[in-house]
Scaffold this active site. Structure first.
Site, PDB file in Angstrom:
ATOM      1  N   LYS A  12      14.216  80.131  88.983  1.00  0.00           N
ATOM      2  CA  LYS A  12      15.215  79.793  87.965  1.00  0.00           C
ATOM      3  C   LYS A  12      16.071  78.634  88.457  1.00  0.00           C
ATOM      4  O   LYS A  12      16.833  78.766  89.408  1.00  0.00           O
ATOM      5  CB  LYS A  12      16.125  80.973  87.653  1.00  0.00           C
ATOM      6  CG  LYS A  12      17.039  80.665  86.458  1.00  0.00           C
ATOM      7  CD  LYS A  12      18.154  81.660  86.285  1.00  0.00           C
ATOM      8  CE  LYS A  12      19.401  81.280  87.043  1.00  0.00           C
ATOM      9  NZ  LYS A  12      20.052  80.024  86.596  1.00  0.00           N
ATOM     10  N   GLU A  59      21.263  81.820 101.084  1.00  0.00           N
ATOM     11  CA  GLU A  59      21.849  80.612 101.675  1.00  0.00           C
ATOM     12  C   GLU A  59      23.094  80.337 100.838  1.00  0.00           C
ATOM     13  O   GLU A  59      22.991  79.914  99.691  1.00  0.00           O
ATOM     14  CB  GLU A  59      20.833  79.471 101.632  1.00  0.00           C
ATOM     15  CG  GLU A  59      21.102  78.421 102.691  1.00  0.00           C
ATOM     16  CD  GLU A  59      21.984  77.322 102.175  1.00  0.00           C
ATOM     17  OE1 GLU A  59      23.216  77.480 102.254  1.00  0.00           O
ATOM     18  OE2 GLU A  59      21.445  76.315 101.680  1.00  0.00           O
ATOM     19  N   CYS A 107      26.760  72.691 100.457  1.00  0.00           N
ATOM     20  CA  CYS A 107      27.227  73.942 101.050  1.00  0.00           C
ATOM     21  C   CYS A 107      27.608  73.753 102.513  1.00  0.00           C
ATOM     22  O   CYS A 107      28.469  74.446 103.032  1.00  0.00           O
ATOM     23  CB  CYS A 107      26.173  75.019 100.896  1.00  0.00           C
ATOM     24  SG  CYS A 107      24.542  74.456 101.376  1.00  0.00           S
ATOM     25  N   GLU A 109      35.980  77.367  99.817  1.00  0.00           N
ATOM     26  CA  GLU A 109      35.036  76.283  99.600  1.00  0.00           C
ATOM     27  C   GLU A 109      35.424  75.553  98.321  1.00  0.00           C
ATOM     28  O   GLU A 109      35.461  76.148  97.247  1.00  0.00           O
ATOM     29  CB  GLU A 109      33.624  76.862  99.484  1.00  0.00           C
ATOM     30  CG  GLU A 109      32.566  75.789  99.408  1.00  0.00           C
ATOM     31  CD  GLU A 109      31.156  76.373  99.400  1.00  0.00           C
ATOM     32  OE1 GLU A 109      30.944  77.395  98.732  1.00  0.00           O
ATOM     33  OE2 GLU A 109      30.276  75.790 100.053  1.00  0.00           O
TER      34      GLU A 109
END
Lengths: 477, 289
Positions: free
Chosen positions: A183, A257, A291, A388
């Site tokens: 996806k 991850e 990331c 983040e």
């Protein structure tokens, strides 16, 4: 002294071969998805690029069944030497269509064309080329003789590196003999559907790769589908935790991850001009939508003023604007939603007392853009030092001793990456040994290669992608 | 020695931070042999004991993970040496706990000693086997080393009170991780005796902490604890493991995939358990003049 202005150097959007509609890819065919179609938007202009058919729960089911059939009837039985050749073909087809893929990626994602052209697409091809070679050499991978695949892998990828993340997921899965249902992210589905065409051109057996566009609910369908043997997810830590909880108590294997808040540590003996390039690359590459971005700069107190001055000058020269322009350094933020999140966190930094500096670069009136921003006088307790941001925003903190640098760098639940800048070799290795992060870049930053395992400690996830180690996530070992 | 001498019975306690405290809760529970005869009162560890043990394990992590692999190997080998000297005591406890004939119990103890030796030899080889020099496409030197993940919560097997216990604890130590162990609930005595061996084997305080009590009660606290990095849910049983796995998701813990039933612990292990407790770390540096 006269100043030479940049002339516009836009790549032609015609090269993308944009089509008005794109459809899900199930069992080797493009099918009409029965989900609500979505419109993929160019974040640099806010114009609709194409309408994309999405999968419903029943389409996910059909895709999983197609993947299972392909696994049982074709892929798992095929000798590794033959599987390898399909992967080599895919690698070549990506290279052949690289210009088209790069332009399409930039249109859909907003990243500068020089990045999609020079990094995303060639590295995606490299991942297939690398893993192709493993397909008939798994006996040598260190997991015992004849390691077996898991079956059908459900893979969910983010919007920051759409084609590259697809390659990180699909290449090792196929090389080890699994079939996949992938996806793509809701806002960046287009290159994945061109990749589906590449699978057809490569004559890949139907069902080995299935692509189901959709939003988070379709991701959840995939995660919870009983016919899935393995889930691989790249995305936020928040969603990663939900997925880990969902698969708890099932036999499904999982690799995650997730997010990061990497420290980029600069010592006073570092070559500062080189470090500035690395800091800029670390946090402003791909608009900071990375990331492993070096979002916390830890500067030794004795050089912080000089470093900040050099950094601000360098950042002020970055060119922000049309992602298709070959001279653009910083493109568009991928979505209005992400832009709102960056703004909110940036405002919290000001409210909590950090000192904000933002590049005076011109910002286009249309599209989602955010000028590169550097916060100094940041405390560890501030949200901009802990959360983040996933945008072009750098938080600068200071330290005095190497031990303090390690303590501050490790003071986070994340642990994906870290950077070290110093001329002293023994200090690099001392630091690298103590930083609790899956990837450590010394005197460089943001380097990726299919041969080098990538992945996180702690709440940045588990499992690795790339290298011999990366095969483990797709083998029953 | 007179036949009617009254023997000195041992108080079985917890092992936390190198010391032998009672449970902070003051709770104990009676332990019987396989036929139901009373053997001893064991400390019934509480949530607070779990937290104290995690603090000790975290404090010990830097030292243990930073020790040389050669040193860790020697310490693990030392554990085997110390166990060897207590074979009779372990055999008696295993025989009573598991209801085994004494020859069988003896061979279980021997296998447990040998398991320490097996893992002692891995400490300075596993990085060679799992690490790599990565041939990246650019002027960089890139290498990958496996590093210990941190504090590991271990719910030890319920059936195999010594060999099973050693089989799940030794790999944690071999990787350089530190452990908080919940012993078999009904068969805890060999675990307490093993603690006494660990305390006299140069294993630094806090590297292993052993709690006697119920995995079903303590496991979820370990699984949700923010300072625990990985968890082995073996002793929780098939139902308990689901709750452990759910709790572990809140902090993205590594949860060991374990078989439904206890495996045959006498079979030679592979390196899967070592792999689970190691984090591959990739380091890059440019090459140039």
């Amino acid at each position: 002294m006269s100043t030479w202005e940049y002339a516009p150097a836009p790549e032609s959007r015609e090269i993308a071969g944009l089509k008005p509609t794109y459809r899900p890819f199930i069992g080797g065919e493009f099918v009409d998805g029965t989900g609500e179609p979505l419109k993929s938007v160019n974040p640099a202009t806010e114009e609709v690029l194409a309408e994309v058919g999405t999968a419903s729960a029943s389409d996910v089911d059909a895709a999983v069944k197609a993947a299972r059939r392909a696994y049982d009837k074709a892929w798992r039985r095929m000798p590794g030497t033959e599987r390898a050749k399909y992967l080599f073909r895919i690698a070549r087809l990506i290279q052949e269509r690289s210009r088209e893929l790069a332009v399409l990626e930039t249109l859909d994602n907003g990243k500068p064309i020089k990045e999609s052209r020079d990094a995303d697409v060639p590295t995606a091809a490299a991942h297939f080329f690398y893993h192709a070679g493993w397909a008939d050499k798994l006996d040598y991978a260190g997991f015992g003789p004849d390691p077996q695949p898991l079956g059908v892998a459900g893979q969910i990828i983010p919007w920051n590196f759409p084609l590259l993340m697809l390659a990180w997921k699909i290449a090792p899965a196929l090389a080890t003999g699994n079939t996949v249902v992938l996806k793509p992210a809701e806002t960046t589905p287009l290159t994945a559907l061109v990749f589906a065409e590449i699978c057809q051109q490569a004559d890949l057996p139907p069902g080995v790769v299935n692509i189901v566009p959709g939003a988070g609910d379709i991701g959840a369908e995939l995660v919870n589908h009983a016919g899935i043997d393995k889930i691989a997810f790249t995305g936020s830590t928040e969603v990663g935790k939900l997925i880990q909880r969902s698969v708890a108590g099932t036999p499904k294997r999982l690799t995650l991850e997730l997010g990061g808040k990497a420290a980029n540590v600069v010592f006073d003996d570092a070559p500062l001009d080189q470090a500035v390039e690395g800091i800029v690359n670390g946090i402003f590459y791909n608009q900071g939508h990375v990331c492993c971005a070096g979002s916390r700069l830890l500067a030794q107190e004795s050089v912080v003023d000089e470093l900040l001055e050099k950094l601000r000058y360098r950042v002020s020269t970055l060119r922000l604007g049309d992602p298709l322009d070959k001279n653009t350094d910083i493109g568009a933020i991928n979505s209005a939603e992400q832009l709102a999140k960056i703004r909110e966190l940036t405002e919290s930094g000001v409210a909590e007392g950090a000192e904000r500096w933002t590049s005076p670069c011109p910002v286009p009136e249309r599209g989602f853009f955010f000028a590169p921003t550097v916060f100094s006088n940041v405390e560890q307790s501030m949200r901009i030092a802990r959360e983040e941001i996933f945008g072009p925003v750098l938080s600068v903190l200071t330290f005095r001793t190497p031990a303090e640098a390690v303590a501050k760098a490790n003071n986070t639940p994340y642990g994906l990456s870290a950077g070290i800048w110093t001329e002293k070799g023994s200090r690099i290795l001392w630091m690298a040994n103590r930083l609790r992060a899956g990837v450590v870049w010394a005197n460089t930053f943001n380097r990726f290669d299919p041969t080098a395992p990538f992945g996180g400690y702690q709440e940045s996830g588990f499992g690795r992608e790339g290298g011999r180690t990366g095969l483990e996530g797709y083998l029953d070992v | 020695m007179s036949d009617n001498r009254i023997s000195v019975a041992k108080t079985y306690k917890l092992y936390v931070d190198g010391k032998f405290p009672r449970s902070e809760s003051g709770r104990t529970y009676p332990v019987t042999d396989s036929k139901g005869t009373f053997l001893a009162n064991a400390a019934h560890a509480s949530r607070k004991d779990v937290r104290d043990a995690v603090v000790a394990a975290r404090k010990a992590f830097d030292g243990w993970s930073g020790a040389t692999a050669y040193n860790r190997g020697q310490v693990l080998y030392r554990v085997a040496e110390m166990m060897e000297g207590r074979r009779e005591q372990f055999a008696a406890e295993v025989a009573a706990s598991e209801g085994l004939p004494s020859r069988k119990a003896q061979s279980v103890v021997d296998a447990a000693v040998d398991r320490w030796v097996w893992y002692a030899g891995w400490t300075d080889k596993i990085a060679t086997v799992l690490g790599a020099a990565n041939p990246v496409a650019g002027p960089y030197f890139s290498f990958t080393v496996p590093e210990p993940t941190g504090v590991v919560g271990v719910l030890a097997p319920q059936e195999s009170s010594l060999l099973g216990l050693v089989s799940v604890v030794a790999p944690v130590l071999a990787t350089g991780c530190t452990a908080v162990v919940v012993s078999s609930a009904d068969r805890p005595l060999p675990a307490v005796t093993l603690s006494e061996v660990l305390a006299t084997s140069d294993v630094p305080a806090g590297v292993v902490n052993v709690l006697t009590g119920r995995a079903g009660e303590l496991g979820p606290w370990l699984a949700s604890h923010g300072d625990v990095n990985a968890i082995d849910p073996t002793g929780a049983g098939p139902v308990g493991r689901v709750e452990i796995a759910r709790e572990a998701a809140g902090t993205v813990k590594r949860v060991l995939a374990v078989p439904e039933d206890e495996p045959d612990w006498t079979r030679r292990p592979d390196i899967a358990r070592l792999r689970r407790y190691l984090e591959p770390k990739t380091v890059w540096h440019p090459m140039g003049v």
